[in-house]
Design an enzyme around this catalytic site. Sequence first.
Site, PDB file in Angstrom:
ATOM      1  CG  ASP A 193     -79.302 -22.679 -21.907  1.00  0.00           C
ATOM      2  OD1 ASP A 193     -79.322 -21.846 -20.987  1.00  0.00           O
ATOM      3  OD2 ASP A 193     -78.256 -23.128 -22.411  1.00  0.00           O
ATOM      4  CG  ASP A 246     -74.946 -17.896 -22.319  1.00  0.00           C
ATOM      5  OD1 ASP A 246     -75.020 -17.162 -23.318  1.00  0.00           O
ATOM      6  OD2 ASP A 246     -75.076 -17.487 -21.147  1.00  0.00           O
ATOM      7  CG  HIS A 284     -81.220 -14.340  -8.024  1.00  0.00           C
ATOM      8  ND1 HIS A 284     -82.364 -14.850  -8.591  1.00  0.00           N
ATOM      9  CD2 HIS A 284     -81.544 -13.115  -7.553  1.00  0.00           C
ATOM     10  CE1 HIS A 284     -83.360 -13.987  -8.445  1.00  0.00           C
ATOM     11  NE2 HIS A 284     -82.879 -12.911  -7.825  1.00  0.00           N
TER      12      HIS A 284
HETATM   13 ZN   LIG Z   1     -82.691 -16.687  -9.498  1.00  0.00          ZN
END
Ligand SMILES: [Zn+2]
Length: 527
Positions: free
Chosen positions: A363, A365, A442
Amino acid sequence: MSQDVRERSMAEEGTRALVDTTVVVPTVGRPSLLTLCLALATQSRPLDAPVVLVDDRPGADTRAPGDGLLDGLDRQLAERLGGPHGLRLRVVRSGGGGPARARNIGWRHARSTWVSFLDDDVVPDPDWYELLASDLLLAGQAVGSTGRVRVPLPRDRRPTDWERGTAGLETSAWITADLTYRRDRLSAVGGFDERFPRAFREDADLALRLGADHGTVVAGARAITHPVRPADDWASLRQQAGNADDRLMRRLHGRGWHDRAAAPPGRFGRHVATTAAAGLAVGGLLTGHRRAAAGGALAWTVATAELAWARIAPGPRDRDEVRRMLLTSAAIPVAACWHAARGALRHRHAEPWRGVPDLVLLDRDGTLVHDVPYNGDPDLVAPIDGVRETLDRLRALGIRLAVVSNQSAVGTGRITAAQMAAVNARVEELLGPFDGWYVCPHAPGDGCGCRKPAPGLVERSCAELGVDPARCLMVGDIGADVEAARAAGVSAYLVPTPQTRPEEVAAATRRAPTLGDVVDRVLEGDW
Ligand SMILES: [Zn+2]
């Protein structure tokens, strides 16, 4: 080789060689390495596959480039060949972990379908590569292919005990002196078991895990010459350390492993009896049981004489060899028992080998860099302490790295895709290169399949990098990272930050205080 030539040869690693393999040579820098490289550089069919030399000399920093060894080889090869050698040589370092670990690091740096292991003291025949090409074509669905081994013995006298031992390689199955395996199969079993510390049994163990006893490894037509290494008087005594490795074999493969591995049964049972006789003699003396002591001493003498004669009779029977055989035969049974006991204790709880992941997903952040919410400014990128060093440790082991990150700030319009790209570029600048970036742009309400905790990004990274999810590990700082991994069939570690919710910490099966601690545990097989 000049720097630009080397860079070109590294870039060419992306191109397909004639034979889709990578030659991996673990080395401790023996002079024989030059002989091997000369043989590889003068093949009847030019060797266009990459050659990865794994520098296993102890003490070296595994993260330092192996340029010293490479420069020396380049120069010596150029001198001997009178021009450029044309090999696609590359050096990686393993820092003295033994041949099993060195070979693992070597094959994890490979990207080819096959991996061809060669020892650093063998001499391939001039048509080795040509025949390797046909061996691998003919291998069909086989997991691996072995080369033929020739051990040159003296013509003017009978071979010594040591020479006969080396000559046994000619008839051994699956020795890694010249062995090619499919890389995906190596990956599936975690490669060589690094608990075998020397060049003994690690090859048979791997072969059994790859089903070689069921015919999955085929015999090829290519051949190498394996010279007899020089040895001192006590070499046969030191070899008794292999009895510890035999205990690991028994723990991992059960009592019938000798048969399955086509390994000669050896004399261990007789060594135990001889040692017991010696124990009876000494014990009888100490406790005043003179008849028991005499009986023990007699039995020991007979057994030791039998062992010595069995080793002297087929040999040259000269003074040196007879002296060597008498001295070592007296000590070998006790040494064998000692090493077997040591091995039985050490490996009494040994579990099947797991190896390390081929791919670690990270990951961004809160795991790699401090979390700056909705960050679109490269200047605000601040790595977490120690992360760069830890990533370099993984890179040195040939483990691939990819970033898997939710960036909803793009989807919600808080930052542009260009700003995100600039931040990611800054992360690479500070933390080194990654093999892939997988980002969900998104917004939470978009209902995409890639925003963690959905498994989309994790699945895509494994698929695109060609790694089985079972050989992949995810590291993140929140529950969504762990859930995404779990849904994709990937193991996960949680490295919590002060912002991680307590219930997410409690729910994580595997967690560690820092990324460095995760790697320490992974290297112990806990992942
Ligand atoms: Zn997405």
